[in-house]
Write a protein that holds these residues in place. Structure first.
Motif, mmCIF file in Angstrom:
data_model
loop_
_atom_site.group_PDB
_atom_site.id
_atom_site.type_symbol
_atom_site.label_atom_id
_atom_site.label_comp_id
_atom_site.label_asym_id
_atom_site.label_seq_id
_atom_site.Cartn_x
_atom_site.Cartn_y
_atom_site.Cartn_z
ATOM 1 N N VAL A 62 0.841 -1.183 0.000
ATOM 2 C CA VAL A 62 0.000 0.000 0.000
ATOM 3 C C VAL A 62 0.882 1.241 0.000
ATOM 4 C CG1 VAL A 62 -1.927 1.166 1.140
ATOM 5 C CG2 VAL A 62 -1.617 -1.288 1.444
ATOM 6 N N VAL A 63 0.537 2.207 -0.828
ATOM 7 C CA VAL A 63 1.244 3.487 -0.814
ATOM 8 C C VAL A 63 0.652 4.316 0.314
ATOM 9 C CG1 VAL A 63 1.792 5.574 -2.095
ATOM 10 C CG2 VAL A 63 1.648 3.379 -3.288
ATOM 11 N N VAL A 64 1.435 4.580 1.360
ATOM 12 C CA VAL A 64 0.924 5.275 2.531
ATOM 13 C C VAL A 64 1.868 6.411 2.913
ATOM 14 C CG1 VAL A 64 -0.255 3.252 3.464
ATOM 15 C CG2 VAL A 64 2.119 3.671 4.084
ATOM 16 N N GLN A 65 1.353 7.316 3.707
ATOM 17 C CA GLN A 65 2.160 8.379 4.283
ATOM 18 C C GLN A 65 2.743 7.896 5.606
ATOM 19 O OE1 GLN A 65 2.713 11.286 2.622
ATOM 20 N NE2 GLN A 65 1.491 10.392 0.975
ATOM 21 N N GLU A 66 3.788 8.545 6.065
ATOM 22 C CA GLU A 66 4.430 8.165 7.315
ATOM 23 C C GLU A 66 3.472 8.300 8.492
ATOM 24 O OE1 GLU A 66 8.512 9.537 7.807
ATOM 25 O OE2 GLU A 66 8.011 10.019 9.880
ATOM 26 N N GLN A 67 2.390 9.080 8.312
ATOM 27 C CA GLN A 67 1.437 9.310 9.389
ATOM 28 C C GLN A 67 0.793 8.016 9.878
ATOM 29 O OE1 GLN A 67 1.039 12.088 11.029
ATOM 30 N NE2 GLN A 67 -0.433 11.099 12.401
ATOM 31 N N VAL A 68 0.627 7.015 8.983
ATOM 32 C CA VAL A 68 0.008 5.754 9.422
ATOM 33 C C VAL A 68 0.875 5.066 10.467
ATOM 34 C CG1 VAL A 68 -1.227 5.439 7.250
ATOM 35 C CG2 VAL A 68 1.031 4.417 7.529
ATOM 36 N N LEU A 69 2.201 5.173 10.299
ATOM 37 C CA LEU A 69 3.111 4.593 11.282
ATOM 38 C C LEU A 69 3.050 5.376 12.590
ATOM 39 C CD1 LEU A 69 5.345 2.690 12.181
ATOM 40 C CD2 LEU A 69 6.990 4.157 10.982
ATOM 41 N N VAL A 70 3.003 6.696 12.483
ATOM 42 C CA VAL A 70 2.898 7.538 13.679
ATOM 43 C C VAL A 70 1.636 7.174 14.466
ATOM 44 C CG1 VAL A 70 2.624 9.915 14.505
ATOM 45 C CG2 VAL A 70 4.197 9.425 12.622
ATOM 46 N N GLN A 71 0.541 6.916 13.747
ATOM 47 C CA GLN A 71 -0.710 6.551 14.403
ATOM 48 C C GLN A 71 -0.579 5.223 15.144
ATOM 49 O OE1 GLN A 71 -3.487 8.185 14.880
ATOM 50 N NE2 GLN A 71 -4.488 6.454 15.904
ATOM 51 N N ALA A 204 -5.098 -5.622 -9.069
ATOM 52 C CA ALA A 204 -4.824 -7.062 -8.946
ATOM 53 C C ALA A 204 -3.662 -7.392 -8.025
ATOM 54 C CB ALA A 204 -4.570 -7.666 -10.330
ATOM 55 N N SER A 205 -2.977 -6.407 -7.482
ATOM 56 C CA SER A 205 -1.916 -6.708 -6.520
ATOM 57 C C SER A 205 -2.134 -5.974 -5.205
ATOM 58 C CB SER A 205 -0.545 -6.314 -7.096
ATOM 59 O OG SER A 205 -0.510 -4.918 -7.358
ATOM 60 N N GLY A 206 -3.294 -5.323 -5.044
ATOM 61 C CA GLY A 206 -3.559 -4.554 -3.844
ATOM 62 C C GLY A 206 -4.284 -5.348 -2.785
ATOM 63 N N PHE A 210 -6.930 -9.026 -2.705
ATOM 64 C CA PHE A 210 -6.716 -10.273 -1.971
ATOM 65 C C PHE A 210 -7.808 -10.501 -0.931
ATOM 66 C CE2 PHE A 210 -2.472 -9.335 -3.628
ATOM 67 C CZ PHE A 210 -2.229 -10.537 -4.270
ATOM 68 N N PHE A 211 -8.343 -9.415 -0.363
ATOM 69 C CA PHE A 211 -9.458 -9.559 0.572
ATOM 70 C C PHE A 211 -10.669 -10.148 -0.143
ATOM 71 C CE2 PHE A 211 -13.326 -7.702 2.503
ATOM 72 C CZ PHE A 211 -13.244 -8.320 3.750
ATOM 73 N N LYS A 212 -10.976 -9.627 -1.331
ATOM 74 C CA LYS A 212 -12.102 -10.140 -2.112
ATOM 75 C C LYS A 212 -11.870 -11.595 -2.511
ATOM 76 C CE LYS A 212 -14.853 -6.530 -2.564
ATOM 77 N NZ LYS A 212 -16.265 -6.537 -2.091
ATOM 78 N N LEU A 213 -10.629 -11.918 -2.837
ATOM 79 C CA LEU A 213 -10.310 -13.290 -3.237
ATOM 80 C C LEU A 213 -10.461 -14.240 -2.052
ATOM 81 C CD1 LEU A 213 -9.499 -14.713 -5.823
ATOM 82 C CD2 LEU A 213 -7.099 -14.366 -5.211
ATOM 83 N N GLN A 214 -10.043 -13.791 -0.862
ATOM 84 C CA GLN A 214 -10.225 -14.612 0.337
ATOM 85 C C GLN A 214 -11.712 -14.883 0.584
ATOM 86 O OE1 GLN A 214 -8.090 -12.124 3.128
ATOM 87 N NE2 GLN A 214 -6.406 -13.582 3.282
ATOM 88 N N GLN A 215 -12.529 -13.861 0.391
ATOM 89 C CA GLN A 215 -13.965 -14.033 0.581
ATOM 90 C C GLN A 215 -14.551 -15.005 -0.447
ATOM 91 O OE1 GLN A 215 -15.382 -9.891 0.494
ATOM 92 N NE2 GLN A 215 -15.932 -10.115 2.648
#
Length: 543
Positions: A62-71, A204-206, A210-215
């Protein structure tokens, strides 16, 4: 892993915090991503874990900002206390509170001697219930697994069978090695096709895909794999998609069957029984994940990133010889030759074992290869003699284990040394012997390197007709298997010959063909190699 400090007890397997100063004990849940951050910090509490390392491990897809880690760090401090984690500005975080690692709790039955018969009956009933529970519900506790088709990144046609047949082999082997439930191949292919028809195709790689495929498959674990490398020297990269997020690893093997069997064995060990993860097991998983990411960065020619990842892997497992080898190759590819050779020589000092013999062979071969192709010493002849000593040691190790591929590689490098020394007859003998070994393999295109060297010997002796004959043989073999790297090596060797003969137009024609093939293969390494030829910049890469 379970640990305690102060009035808190943390279970990393269940993702729960127990507050022991309340009656009854209050139980707090840890969010999945925050739990992964906590696991990494606790497992590596002897050092600072960089922000980038945490982002790469926990939010890889996932492309995320550093803020997710801070959280996540904030959530850990809110749950466990503000003094548990120390921030190192512009660097990362470190777990700093001393903890007591707990073993699984022992369950003791209290028997009142006053009622021995009743106690006996109660124990008997409980025992029967436990027995029934173990025998009838074990399979329900184990994750259900689905294998996706293997992505075939081999640059040849010999492995075209791998995507579906390899997927089927993984499924069957895991069923034999464990009690894990494995989705049928046809069910997986149908679910993948349906998702591709939906609006998730572009993802197809996000994680959503994979969540939908698991379901769709009603599974807990999806295994994504990619095969790359060279025949007899393969890498099977894998990503495990579960509720804990993606986990990466790589299996190194000589052939596809061994790679698939090894991955099935790893999965059976990891998920086939309900055991708690120890710190040692976690360190190993972290090192393998860092190693796998490092190999991916290496293949993309991002050598600085690869170096950082391989060094991270070696923090936990300093004797991980494969990581040391790839680190040395990365250093060599940015022309830090002394560091690379020093690292490889250090690998040779690590205690020999069944597992390390192959790596010792590779280390000797690579040191010789670097000395041959990256001249450093003022006395070139003396340098070639040192290279010959390392190659001879590699040859000895290969012969002792009857490793035909590395016997052939050793013979090729000895032939190259003799060519550079001007000993053309001896060079030819080594190379013809290498050809004989390569002919015993299913993949013929291993012969092209020896044929190119024979052509260079012919050029050095001004036998251009003989050189063209060798080039023609090499290209025929490379074309037969559609092996793009080998096609490019043959074309660039011919381009070198015509450039040395001052026939620049012909040289450019061969080099342009090589560039076109490199772009067709979409390989950063191959494209860089051909572009270096046009720029007349010497470039060597360790494969």
């Amino acid at each position: 892993m379970r640990f305690r400090f102060g009035n808190k007890e943390v279970d990393l397997m269940l993702g729960k915090v127990y507050l022991r100063n309340t009656e009854p004990a209050e139980i707090l849940e840890i969010r999945a991503k925050t739990l992964q951050v906590l696991e990494i910090l606790v497992a590596n509490r002897e050092r600072v874990v960089t922000k980038q390392e945490l982002l790469n491990c926990v939010w890889r897809d996932v492309v995320v900002q550093e803020q997710v880690l801070v959280q996540s760090i904030k959530e850990i401090r809110d749950l466990l206390g503000p003094d548990t984690i120390k921030t190192f500005p512009k660097l990362g975080y470190r777990w700093v509170i001393d903890i007591d690692v707990l073993s699984p709790p022992a369950h003791k039955s209290k028997v009142h001697l006053k009622w021995p018969v009743i106690s006996f009956l109660v124990c008997l009933i409980i025992g029967c219930m436990v027995y029934v529970s173990i025998n009838f519900s074990t399979s329900s506790r184990l994750p259900k697994v689905a294998f996706l088709p293997i992505e075939n990144a081999m640059q040849d046609t010999l492995h075209d069978w791998v995507p579906i047949k390899g997927m089927d082999q993984l499924s069957q082997t895991l069923r034999l090695q464990s009690l894990l439930q494995v989705s049928e191949v046809d069910d997986v292919l149908l679910a993948v096709e349906r998702l591709h028809r939906s609006n998730l195709t572009h993802e197809a790689s996000g994680p959503q895909y994979f969540f939908k495929l698991q379901q769709a498959l009603d599974v807990n674990l999806i295994v994504q794999t990619r095969l790359t490398g060279y025949p007899q020297d393969l890498q099977l990269h894998y990503t495990l998609h579960s509720h804990l997020g993606p986990q990466q690893g790589v299996v190194l093997a000589q052939n596809v069957a061994d790679a698939l069997t090894e991955l099935s064995h790893l999965l059976a060990q990891k998920y086939g029984q309900t055991t708690q993860i120890t710190a040692t097991q976690y360190d190993s998983a972290f090192s393998n994940q860092a190693f796998a990411k490092g190999v991916n960065a290496y293949l993309q020619r991002d050598y600085q990133a690869a170096i950082a990842l391989f060094r991270s892997a070696l923090v936990e497992q300093p004797n991980m010889l494969a990581a040391r080898r790839y680190l040395a190759a990365s250093l060599a590819n940015i022309y830090q030759l002394e560091q690379a050779i020093r690292l490889l020589r250090g690998s040779l000092q690590i205690e020999d074992s069944v597992q390390s013999k192959k790596e010792h062979l590779r280390a000797n071969l690579m040191i010789g290869y670097l000395l041959i192709n990256w001249p450093q010493a003022s006395d070139r002849q003396a340098e070639l003699l040192v290279a010959e000593e390392y190659i001879a040691k590699a040859k000895q190790l290969a012969q002792s284990s009857q490793d035909k591929l590395f016997i052939a590689y050793s013979y090729e490098e000895l032939g190259k040394i003799k060519r550079l020394q001007g000993q053309f007859s001896e060079a030819t003998r080594w190379l013809l012997a290498a050809l004989d070994y390569h002919k015993s393999f299913h993949g013929r295109y291993g012969q092209t390197a020896a044929l190119i060297e024979l052509a260079r010997i012919a050029i050095a002796q001004n036998e251009l007709g003989e050189a063209k004959r060798y080039f023609a043989q090499a290209m025929e073999i490379a074309n037969d298997s559609k092996a793009r790297p080998n096609q490019i090596w043959v074309l660039l060797a011919q381009a070198d010959m015509y450039r040395d003969l001052n026939e620049q137009s012909l040289a450019d024609t061969f080099a342009k063909q090589a560039l076109e093939i490199a772009h067709q293969g979409d390989s950063p390494q191959l494209i860089a190699r051909v572009e270096a030829w046009f720029a007349q910049v010497p470039i060597h890469t360790v494969n």
